[in-house]
Design a protein around this motif. Sequence first.
Motif, PDB file in Angstrom:
ATOM      1  N   THR A   1       0.844  -1.195   0.000  1.00  0.00           N
ATOM      2  CA  THR A   1       0.000   0.000   0.000  1.00  0.00           C
ATOM      3  C   THR A   1       0.881   1.247   0.000  1.00  0.00           C
ATOM      4  OG1 THR A   1      -1.681  -1.175   1.254  1.00  0.00           O
ATOM      5  CG2 THR A   1      -1.833   1.211   1.238  1.00  0.00           C
ATOM      6  N   THR A   2       1.885   1.258   0.893  1.00  0.00           N
ATOM      7  CA  THR A   2       2.774   2.413   1.002  1.00  0.00           C
ATOM      8  C   THR A   2       3.506   2.643  -0.323  1.00  0.00           C
ATOM      9  OG1 THR A   2       3.088   1.739   3.289  1.00  0.00           O
ATOM     10  CG2 THR A   2       4.543   3.458   2.459  1.00  0.00           C
ATOM     11  N   LEU A   3       3.995   1.555  -0.901  1.00  0.00           N
ATOM     12  CA  LEU A   3       4.770   1.662  -2.144  1.00  0.00           C
ATOM     13  C   LEU A   3       3.908   2.185  -3.299  1.00  0.00           C
ATOM     14  CD1 LEU A   3       7.711   0.942  -2.853  1.00  0.00           C
ATOM     15  CD2 LEU A   3       6.831  -1.144  -3.904  1.00  0.00           C
ATOM     16  N   ILE A   4       2.714   1.602  -3.455  1.00  0.00           N
ATOM     17  CA  ILE A   4       1.832   2.018  -4.549  1.00  0.00           C
ATOM     18  C   ILE A   4       1.423   3.474  -4.369  1.00  0.00           C
ATOM     19  CG2 ILE A   4      -0.410   1.616  -5.657  1.00  0.00           C
ATOM     20  CD1 ILE A   4      -0.079  -1.363  -4.863  1.00  0.00           C
ATOM     21  N   CYS A   5       1.063   3.845  -3.138  1.00  0.00           N
ATOM     22  CA  CYS A   5       0.693   5.244  -2.878  1.00  0.00           C
ATOM     23  C   CYS A   5       1.854   6.161  -3.243  1.00  0.00           C
ATOM     24  CB  CYS A   5       0.329   5.448  -1.407  1.00  0.00           C
ATOM     25  SG  CYS A   5      -1.297   4.833  -0.972  1.00  0.00           S
ATOM     26  N   LEU A   6       3.065   5.756  -2.879  1.00  0.00           N
ATOM     27  CA  LEU A   6       4.240   6.596  -3.136  1.00  0.00           C
ATOM     28  C   LEU A   6       4.454   6.789  -4.639  1.00  0.00           C
ATOM     29  CD1 LEU A   6       6.728   8.048  -2.018  1.00  0.00           C
ATOM     30  CD2 LEU A   6       7.941   5.878  -2.100  1.00  0.00           C
ATOM     31  N   VAL A   7       4.360   5.689  -5.394  1.00  0.00           N
ATOM     32  CA  VAL A   7       4.619   5.747  -6.836  1.00  0.00           C
ATOM     33  C   VAL A   7       3.653   6.704  -7.539  1.00  0.00           C
ATOM     34  CG1 VAL A   7       4.425   4.393  -8.954  1.00  0.00           C
ATOM     35  CG2 VAL A   7       5.710   3.495  -7.004  1.00  0.00           C
ATOM     36  N   PHE A   8       2.387   6.716  -7.096  1.00  0.00           N
ATOM     37  CA  PHE A   8       1.428   7.609  -7.749  1.00  0.00           C
ATOM     38  C   PHE A   8       1.434   9.007  -7.144  1.00  0.00           C
ATOM     39  CE2 PHE A   8      -0.113   3.491  -9.074  1.00  0.00           C
ATOM     40  CZ  PHE A   8      -0.325   3.723 -10.416  1.00  0.00           C
ATOM     41  N   ALA A   9       1.720   9.100  -5.853  1.00  0.00           N
ATOM     42  CA  ALA A   9       1.656  10.401  -5.179  1.00  0.00           C
ATOM     43  C   ALA A   9       2.772  11.325  -5.658  1.00  0.00           C
ATOM     44  CB  ALA A   9       1.732  10.218  -3.666  1.00  0.00           C
ATOM     45  N   LEU A  10       3.947  10.764  -5.942  1.00  0.00           N
ATOM     46  CA  LEU A  10       5.082  11.607  -6.348  1.00  0.00           C
ATOM     47  C   LEU A  10       4.788  12.428  -7.611  1.00  0.00           C
ATOM     48  CD1 LEU A  10       8.398   9.663  -5.652  1.00  0.00           C
ATOM     49  CD2 LEU A  10       7.903  12.021  -5.035  1.00  0.00           C
ATOM     50  N   PRO A  11       4.426  11.784  -8.733  1.00  0.00           N
ATOM     51  CA  PRO A  11       4.142  12.602  -9.929  1.00  0.00           C
ATOM     52  C   PRO A  11       2.958  13.532  -9.751  1.00  0.00           C
ATOM     53  CG  PRO A  11       3.694  10.268 -10.344  1.00  0.00           C
ATOM     54  CD  PRO A  11       4.375  10.344  -9.019  1.00  0.00           C
ATOM     55  N   VAL A  12       1.908  13.063  -9.030  1.00  0.00           N
ATOM     56  CA  VAL A  12       0.731  13.916  -8.846  1.00  0.00           C
ATOM     57  C   VAL A  12       1.101  15.144  -8.018  1.00  0.00           C
ATOM     58  CG1 VAL A  12      -1.535  14.043  -7.754  1.00  0.00           C
ATOM     59  CG2 VAL A  12      -0.948  12.068  -9.158  1.00  0.00           C
ATOM     60  N   ALA A  13       1.842  14.926  -6.933  1.00  0.00           N
ATOM     61  CA  ALA A  13       2.247  16.049  -6.077  1.00  0.00           C
ATOM     62  C   ALA A  13       3.143  17.006  -6.873  1.00  0.00           C
ATOM     63  CB  ALA A  13       2.984  15.535  -4.847  1.00  0.00           C
ATOM     64  N   TRP A  14       4.002  16.423  -7.701  1.00  0.00           N
ATOM     65  CA  TRP A  14       4.887  17.256  -8.525  1.00  0.00           C
ATOM     66  C   TRP A  14       4.076  18.115  -9.483  1.00  0.00           C
ATOM     67  CZ3 TRP A  14       9.922  18.371  -8.349  1.00  0.00           C
ATOM     68  CH2 TRP A  14      10.455  19.048  -9.444  1.00  0.00           C
ATOM     69  N   TYR A  15       3.116  17.489 -10.158  1.00  0.00           N
ATOM     70  CA  TYR A  15       2.291  18.213 -11.121  1.00  0.00           C
ATOM     71  C   TYR A  15       1.503  19.327 -10.426  1.00  0.00           C
ATOM     72  CZ  TYR A  15      -0.944  19.162 -14.917  1.00  0.00           C
ATOM     73  OH  TYR A  15      -1.651  19.789 -15.902  1.00  0.00           O
ATOM     74  N   ILE A  16       0.923  19.022  -9.263  1.00  0.00           N
ATOM     75  CA  ILE A  16       0.143  20.040  -8.542  1.00  0.00           C
ATOM     76  C   ILE A  16       1.032  21.227  -8.184  1.00  0.00           C
ATOM     77  CG2 ILE A  16      -1.141  20.522  -6.412  1.00  0.00           C
ATOM     78  CD1 ILE A  16      -2.107  17.650  -6.442  1.00  0.00           C
ATOM     79  N   SER A  17       2.277  20.937  -7.764  1.00  0.00           N
ATOM     80  CA  SER A  17       3.161  22.023  -7.321  1.00  0.00           C
ATOM     81  C   SER A  17       3.564  22.939  -8.479  1.00  0.00           C
ATOM     82  CB  SER A  17       4.407  21.443  -6.648  1.00  0.00           C
ATOM     83  OG  SER A  17       5.258  20.891  -7.634  1.00  0.00           O
ATOM     84  N   ARG A  18       3.390  22.493  -9.730  1.00  0.00           N
ATOM     85  CA  ARG A  18       3.781  23.306 -10.886  1.00  0.00           C
ATOM     86  C   ARG A  18       2.650  24.190 -11.395  1.00  0.00           C
ATOM     87  NH1 ARG A  18       7.711  22.235  -9.327  1.00  0.00           N
ATOM     88  NH2 ARG A  18       7.537  24.457  -9.106  1.00  0.00           N
ATOM     89  N   GLN A  19       1.474  24.152 -10.712  1.00  0.00           N
ATOM     90  CA  GLN A  19       0.335  24.941 -11.179  1.00  0.00           C
ATOM     91  C   GLN A  19       0.345  26.338 -10.556  1.00  0.00           C
ATOM     92  OE1 GLN A  19      -1.453  23.384 -13.610  1.00  0.00           O
ATOM     93  NE2 GLN A  19       0.133  21.867 -13.230  1.00  0.00           N
ATOM     94  N   SER A  20      -0.581  27.180 -11.038  1.00  0.00           N
ATOM     95  CA  SER A  20      -0.719  28.525 -10.463  1.00  0.00           C
ATOM     96  C   SER A  20      -1.227  28.390  -9.023  1.00  0.00           C
ATOM     97  CB  SER A  20      -1.718  29.320 -11.297  1.00  0.00           C
ATOM     98  OG  SER A  20      -3.000  28.733 -11.161  1.00  0.00           O
ATOM     99  N   PRO A  21      -0.993  29.415  -8.174  1.00  0.00           N
ATOM    100  CA  PRO A  21      -1.390  29.305  -6.766  1.00  0.00           C
ATOM    101  C   PRO A  21      -2.853  28.947  -6.564  1.00  0.00           C
ATOM    102  CG  PRO A  21      -0.002  31.219  -7.089  1.00  0.00           C
ATOM    103  CD  PRO A  21      -0.258  30.652  -8.455  1.00  0.00           C
ATOM    104  N   GLY A  22      -3.752  29.560  -7.360  1.00  0.00           N
ATOM    105  CA  GLY A  22      -5.175  29.271  -7.202  1.00  0.00           C
ATOM    106  C   GLY A  22      -5.490  27.819  -7.534  1.00  0.00           C
ATOM    107  N   MET A  23      -4.925  27.337  -8.653  1.00  0.00           N
ATOM    108  CA  MET A  23      -5.129  25.953  -9.089  1.00  0.00           C
ATOM    109  C   MET A  23      -4.548  24.985  -8.061  1.00  0.00           C
ATOM    110  SD  MET A  23      -6.503  24.465 -11.641  1.00  0.00           S
ATOM    111  CE  MET A  23      -6.542  22.943 -12.534  1.00  0.00           C
ATOM    112  N   ARG A  24      -3.378  25.348  -7.522  1.00  0.00           N
ATOM    113  CA  ARG A  24      -2.751  24.501  -6.508  1.00  0.00           C
ATOM    114  C   ARG A  24      -3.674  24.317  -5.318  1.00  0.00           C
ATOM    115  NH1 ARG A  24       2.875  27.053  -5.104  1.00  0.00           N
ATOM    116  NH2 ARG A  24       2.224  28.539  -6.677  1.00  0.00           N
ATOM    117  N   ALA A  25      -4.237  25.440  -4.833  1.00  0.00           N
ATOM    118  CA  ALA A  25      -5.128  25.372  -3.666  1.00  0.00           C
ATOM    119  C   ALA A  25      -6.329  24.482  -3.973  1.00  0.00           C
ATOM    120  CB  ALA A  25      -5.584  26.773  -3.279  1.00  0.00           C
ATOM    121  N   LEU A  26      -6.876  24.638  -5.206  1.00  0.00           N
ATOM    122  CA  LEU A  26      -8.040  23.841  -5.587  1.00  0.00           C
ATOM    123  C   LEU A  26      -7.698  22.350  -5.622  1.00  0.00           C
ATOM    124  CD1 LEU A  26     -10.993  23.787  -6.685  1.00  0.00           C
ATOM    125  CD2 LEU A  26      -9.975  23.770  -8.969  1.00  0.00           C
TER     126      LEU A  26
END
Lengths: 266, 297
Positions: free
Chosen positions: B87-112
């Motif tokens: 569970t930890t491994l699978i969550c990590l593999v998907f969370a990393l790219p998603v978190a990365w993508y979210i962090s590259r958005q505009s502040p408003g989009m990030r908050a959303l």
Amino acid sequence: MSRQHDVKRYPGFGWLTIVFFAWLYLPLLVVVVYSFNANRIAGVWTGFSLDWYAAALKNVPLMNALKTSVTVALIATAVATSVALMAALAIIRGRNVRFRRLSETVVNLPLLLPEIVLAVASLILFSLVGIQNGMLKLILAHSAFCTPFAFLPIRARLQGMNLDFEEASADLYASRWTTFRRVTLPLIFPGVFSGAMLAFLISMDDFITSNMLASGGTTTLPVYIFSLIRSGTSPELNAIGTLMILASLILATIALLVAGRGTRNT
Amino acid sequence: MRRLTHNLPFWGLLPAWLLMGFALILPILIIAAVSLATRGSHGGFSWDFNLSGYSQILFNEGWSGELEFTPQYLLIIGRTYLLAGLTTLICLVFALPVAWYISRQSPGMRALLVYLVTLPFWVSMILRVYAWMIILGKDGPLPRFLENFGLAPGTSFMFNDGATLVAMVYTCMPLMVLPIYASIEKLDLTLIEASHDLHGNRLTTFRRVILPLTAPGIISGAILVFVPSLGAVLEPVLMGGGKQMMMGSLIQLQFGGGRNWPFGAAIAMVLMGLVMLLLIFTALRAARRQAGMEATA
């Protein structure tokens, strides 16, 4: 630098994120969609119907379970929020606090331990001490594991707060209590409010502890839903689930908005 | 300010210590004692101290009192670790790219997007597991969808470890994305550019720059997912079908139908001990890291 060569962008992450959010919300959507299904068998769609909502609202055990859950959650939230507020004030504001780190760990202890361990531990304690009242058992246990959820937003709010207003109030000869009521409390209110909301949601959601401590007459909503699931999935269950999902989403949104507004204004 | 904070520490912390003392610390001490007690004949227990609760994890007591090694509970402990780790491994593999993508958005989009990640976490756990029971269940959308394409006809997706894993990943995911996002957001992007200027490709940059700098977020995300996964109850009970037990459901059984409190308490102590070891280990690591940083600063 062109988009393609921007080293901070990774190709495919956008698509993955879209799939991720679809995966996050589709299961909830399935429950909602199936709640409008006319067919008795949950998996087969035959037509639109609101019958299951009507059935759910007329379901007496369900309403009793809801009443139990709300009662327990309201009292546990009041206890947890008061305890958390006092502890946060003492830990952040107190001078020369002995055992500061230890106290903070103790307040957050329910987050560190598997809930099932706490659940069986309280079951043994209550049976040894001889607490018979089912509601009292639930309220005690819920108050304890809700406290860190109330504590964390309040603590965050207090830590980022300017002391000038309180000092001004004290300079103007306001009593300690007046300063707390008229200055400190309004300033930390967003933290207290979102902490209370989160504590309420955590209490309403709880299954493991409530199931362990459940006795006749103290069936909470999740425990009742568990018994429904055990007797087979039904569209009525989907209707109940949809109403609960809706309520959770609204409450969580309010809590997060208030907490967010609080941090922006300072 | 002395007027405001006079005696505050003592009276402020008293309710917290009383509540946690009575509803948490005392019960934990008692469960430790019960794990050493003897099983009563009609459920409950008597205060005759011995290690039978713990020895039952490894041995089956025969009719004449001889101990016979049984792997069944060890298998449950092993399955618990395997599923929590996966569970930890699978969550990590998907969370990393998603978190990365979210962090590259505009502040408003990030908050959303952060709000959208958080939201399902507040929906009742039992409903989030139930949703997967519908999806994977007999006549559910997924088996029907696959059947339309002539794939996997008549396959049951429910009541096995895979189904348990699906529900565990689903319920735990927000706990992994949020801390990783928090640490990626703080990342100094010029370091990534520097890595590329030094001819590091994406993989090298990820491995040598991004991964070490986001390690605190990854570690706290991993703990936030791994600890509740070890104690999972609803997922194995509802998705695993009761036969594919994990430590959480085994404990629950001993205090419900199984009625062997000392054995249940012993398993609970093993579970808690493992969690505590893990937390102490990471706390020490963090402390050493901090000490190291202060020494170099």
